[in-house]
Scaffold this active site. Sequence first.
Site, PDB file in Angstrom:
ATOM      1  N   GLN A 181       0.830  -1.208   0.000  1.00 36.85           N
ATOM      2  CA  GLN A 181       0.000   0.000   0.000  1.00 36.85           C
ATOM      3  C   GLN A 181       0.862   1.255   0.000  1.00 36.85           C
ATOM      4  OE1 GLN A 181      -3.657   0.585   0.094  1.00 36.85           O
ATOM      5  NE2 GLN A 181      -3.064  -1.185  -1.082  1.00 36.85           N
ATOM      6  N   LYS A 226      -3.905   1.890  12.763  1.00 41.12           N
ATOM      7  CA  LYS A 226      -4.210   3.252  12.325  1.00 41.12           C
ATOM      8  C   LYS A 226      -4.636   3.321  10.861  1.00 41.12           C
ATOM      9  CE  LYS A 226      -1.490   6.156  15.474  1.00 41.12           C
ATOM     10  NZ  LYS A 226      -0.270   6.976  15.610  1.00 41.12           N
ATOM     11  N   GLU A 281      -3.563   5.489   2.574  1.00 43.14           N
ATOM     12  CA  GLU A 281      -3.280   6.772   1.942  1.00 43.14           C
ATOM     13  C   GLU A 281      -2.048   7.485   2.493  1.00 43.14           C
ATOM     14  OE1 GLU A 281      -7.715   8.366   1.125  1.00 43.14           O
ATOM     15  OE2 GLU A 281      -7.305   7.621   3.116  1.00 43.14           O
TER      16      GLU A 281
END
Length: 705
Positions: A601, A664, A668
């Site tokens: 990611q 968390k 992004e």
Amino acid sequence: MTREDVRSAAAAVGADPVRLEGRDKVTGTARYAYEYPVSEALYAWPVASPFTKGRLTLVNPDEALAARGVLAVLWHSNAYRLQSRENEELYLLQEPTIAYRGQFVALVVADTLEAARHGADLVVLEADTQPHDAVLTDRHPGLYRPVRVNGGFQSDTAVGDFDAGMAGAAVRVDERYETPAEHNNPMEPHASIAWWDGDELTVYDSTQYPTAVAEGLAGLFGIETQSVRVLAEHIGGGFGVKGGNPRPAVVLAAMAARHVGHPVKVALTRQHQFANVGYRTPTIQRVRLGADASGQLTAIGHDAISQSSEVQEFAEQTAVLTRWMYAGPHRRTTHRLVRLDVPTPAWMRAPGETPGSFALESALDELAMAGGWDPVELRIRNDAELEPENGLRYSSRNLVACLREGARRFGWERRDPRPRAHRDGDWLIGTGMASSSLQARAQPSTATVRAHPDGHFHVLVNAVDIGTGARTALWQIAVDELGVAPERVRISIGDSSIGRAQGAGGSLGTASWGWAVTKACRELCEQLKRDHRGSVPAAGLEVSADTTADLKTLQPYARYSFGAQFCQVRVDLDTGEVRVDRMLGAFAAGRIVNPRMARSQLIGAMTMGMSMALLEEGVLDTQYGAYVNRDFATYHIAACADVPAIETYLMDEEDTHLNPMGVKGVGELGIVGAAAAVANAVYHATGVRVRELPIRLDKLLDQLG
Ligand code: MOS
């Protein structure tokens, strides 16, 4: 350890099993929305407005209807009357008004895709047109202060006396930064298949948020949410444009299916993706920073301007991260918006923080240069103890640790701070850095877990995996909670009939869905122990959990992930071409469920940030009021060859104030600050500060000398 324990450990939270659907994806058996075999399905093709602004005076379907295979043409005179106008962007084919070029004004249904496409070309449109206004400027008379910006944030904030803080500063920066329109482009475009059975609607949809699609379609068609089923098993990317609400494709498919009484398939083309599903607004930003002689910030100001359409307000929260990034007594942030004759912007990866961090983190680099401070040390010196604008404690804040660890691994201490000091043949070489941060949130979700007497467990959560690995992460969380061998745990996602759940967006999927999965698993284990002496009853046992009430008990903390991004570039002296040699990010994002997928990611997001810095730009043709580069030949995005080396490091971080897993979210975080790190490295390489993205070679060439 038993062999079962060893296998469980390899799938537990913190281990990095491969994706559960990995084999299905690489062998082509994973199905995307458009690919389901649905018998007697028809095909619909939207007709886009060739006019920019005005009113349709004629829609003539005759020629289209006469063409082979065409069964129906829908437009504002005959289309199904939608029951809700809550979202103007979805009030499709209801009125003759044209708000932007490319807006869908009709839909052709045919027995083949080719016939539908051909039919769409044959629909005759006439309109009374009006002059349009599509250009964002910082002096636009239509600029206004939105009541709130996206995310529910206040438009403007002020703390202390900003002007006095600036006036008293020893070193100042006051600069303007611009980011262009950027277009999300998931590999899988928006696509849907819809069919009706009486008043029951079923859709396969490429969406980030099945719950919202079900609720949105229910409202539009005046039926109960329970009468809509949204299936979204595999999604080929989203980056925001498939989030939030139903999107036009699924609404058109459902309208057409209702009209013709058959299942209908709608897939948008790559060109449609650039006009009809949303994009990141262009921004014009002013950042003012003042510091004392020691490099302590005294004043921090960030004023952001962005655009929305005449159809709907969309207010990018560009300056909000400036409210929590750094300490400093005198502060102001503002947002202004103007409604233009353009398509409505939408979410795009780390909306707000992404363009905002480009401006803020570029300005900090400029301040470091002006004051003669090291950019890493300047950020460390201005780390905040408490959230600056509201005095909240951080649930955890490890920006400084990320900065130090990132700098150490990158080799920052070997850097000569002078710009244009390093040359290798025709290449100027430079390094730059920036901080990164994102809100860490969760939203209410439900999950169900079933224990079967044969020792298997089935976890059901209406999550959606847009390529992130969410399915695998949630399965890991369940395996961990249930404490059984991984092969005994099965997971189902992407089906609105499972129950309400948050969408895949805002980097809060794992926190939201994982919380519900954890709660359901814990309650199941508890019930098994308490009521069934630890063994599953013959009839099985099912437990459902809802985290709505749990979320309300969260204590007030400032919850954010943080990171530090480093970058080395080379710039060709003769051509101005910029090449990124390497990027390195150090991130603190709570507990990491699956390091393999978290890294993936972050690397993806950093690549997108680099792409934003150097390549991506929606080019507005002012004469037509439309973005004209609508394919990958003309809208450039970074490919693997542009990215020789990206490293990420995930810091150990324990945070007990988030959710039961302590996560968390990472989706992004990696894009925030990435573009500034590249721009700061280009400055260091060349001595040229480019404040208007993207950093094209023509913006450097004149000044390279
Ligand atoms: Mo994302 S832009 O939160 O889908």
